[in-house]
Write an enzyme that holds these catalytic residues in place. Sequence first.
Site, short mmCIF file in Angstrom:
data_model
loop_
_atom_site.label_atom_id
_atom_site.label_comp_id
_atom_site.label_asym_id
_atom_site.label_seq_id
_atom_site.Cartn_x
_atom_site.Cartn_y
_atom_site.Cartn_z
N THR A 261 -6.47 4.37 -18.51
CA THR A 261 -6.63 4.35 -17.05
C THR A 261 -6.52 2.94 -16.50
OG1 THR A 261 -7.94 6.34 -17.06
CG2 THR A 261 -8.31 4.89 -15.21
N SER B 130 -5.39 7.59 -23.98
CA SER B 130 -5.95 7.31 -25.31
C SER B 130 -6.18 8.58 -26.13
CB SER B 130 -7.25 6.51 -25.21
OG SER B 130 -8.30 7.29 -24.72
N THR C 275 -10.46 4.78 -21.96
CA THR C 275 -11.89 4.85 -22.29
C THR C 275 -12.26 6.11 -23.08
OG1 THR C 275 -12.47 5.94 -20.20
CG2 THR C 275 -12.55 3.52 -20.25
N ASP C 276 -11.42 7.16 -23.01
CA ASP C 276 -11.82 8.44 -23.63
C ASP C 276 -12.05 8.31 -25.13
OD1 ASP C 276 -11.87 9.77 -21.26
OD2 ASP C 276 -10.07 10.97 -21.59
C1 SIN Z 1 -7.63 7.52 -21.38
O1 SIN Z 1 -8.59 7.49 -22.17
O2 SIN Z 1 -6.52 7.06 -21.68
C2 SIN Z 1 -7.80 8.11 -20.03
C3 SIN Z 1 -9.15 7.95 -19.48
C4 SIN Z 1 -9.57 6.51 -19.28
O3 SIN Z 1 -8.95 5.53 -19.68
O4 SIN Z 1 -10.64 6.36 -18.64
#
Ligand code: SIN
Length: 335
Positions: free
Chosen positions: A22, A68, A101-102
């Site tokens: 993100t 991710s 973050t995932d």
């Molecule tokens: C991801 O993990 O690529 C999408 C969600 C995020 O980065 O918060």
Amino acid sequence: MEHENAVMSRKKRIAVIATGGTIAGSGKIGEAGLYKAGTLSVQSILSSIPQIEELADLHLETVCSKDSNDISMEDLCAIKSAAERFEQDPSIDGIVITHGTDTLEETAFFLNLVLNVTKPVVMTGAMRPATAASADGPMNLYQAVALAADCKAAKMGVLAVLSDTIYSGRDLTKVNSIKTDAFEVGDPGPIGYMQDGRVYLIHSPYRRHTFYSRFSCPIPEKLASVEIFYVHAQSDPELLRYMLERYDGVVLAGSGSGNYSSEIEDIIESYEGPCTIIRASRLIEGAAFDSPVFDPKEKTIPAHRLSPHKARILLQMGLSSSCSKEELRRLFLEY
Ligand code: SIN
């Protein structure tokens, strides 16, 4: 000594390894919810934080541009090889990795096990895409670069900076699907805090990591297969039987302190096959220890404080390095 003095007097140089997420997401201008992750370059995020140039010169390298959830073992090996190349490069002082973050906590834990590095390694990401109003990515990236440029962050294993907080890559867990302050570490507490570009460290990680990890060598070509069995009321025990037949290792995401039903207990007690079973807890605080009640024959290895998804990674590395059952037990005490 001469080399160290020369490094201290010149401007720091930080390598930024981009992988997507993100933080590099774009969508409808001003909105936080409608976007696609991993579509922008780090360069375009940097254009909104020109003051980063006062902290360090940056060397940018893109390994992949993904959500991710799509990060593969090939991507992880590419991150390892880029980071270890920067470790050997005397012109680079620290390494930042941008990531969704995932699954950030899984990549952070994996890298903490396998990177042969002593330079600072700092991961970061964002909960809002770069095109949202009040995007959190630019400040997170600014602070990650500031931390990576600080020699106090060397030999600390993989760290992560999000929302003014410094986390150990071993401990951080995403706990909120919406808020920008989305990560927690539970009992150990954060490694420190950031105020703008200033670093305040509180304590250092205790468990084995990076340059003194037994896995900081080339990743074996063939990795063991390990999956997670999620325990809930009325879990289907046949699904566990199937997994024990199919995988080299199974991590039980148990209830409470790594617990499960009496039907599951019977399957585990009578199991004599080669699959290694780890007993973890699906809770984010506390720990799973040996349990004379649920596992009197010690058929399982307790994951202690590791979440099921981090226990999966440690078991995969242990099995792929041909660890014996006793060595696997030790791994879960040392990492
Ligand atoms: C991801 O993990 O690529 C999408 C969600 C995020 O980065 O918060």
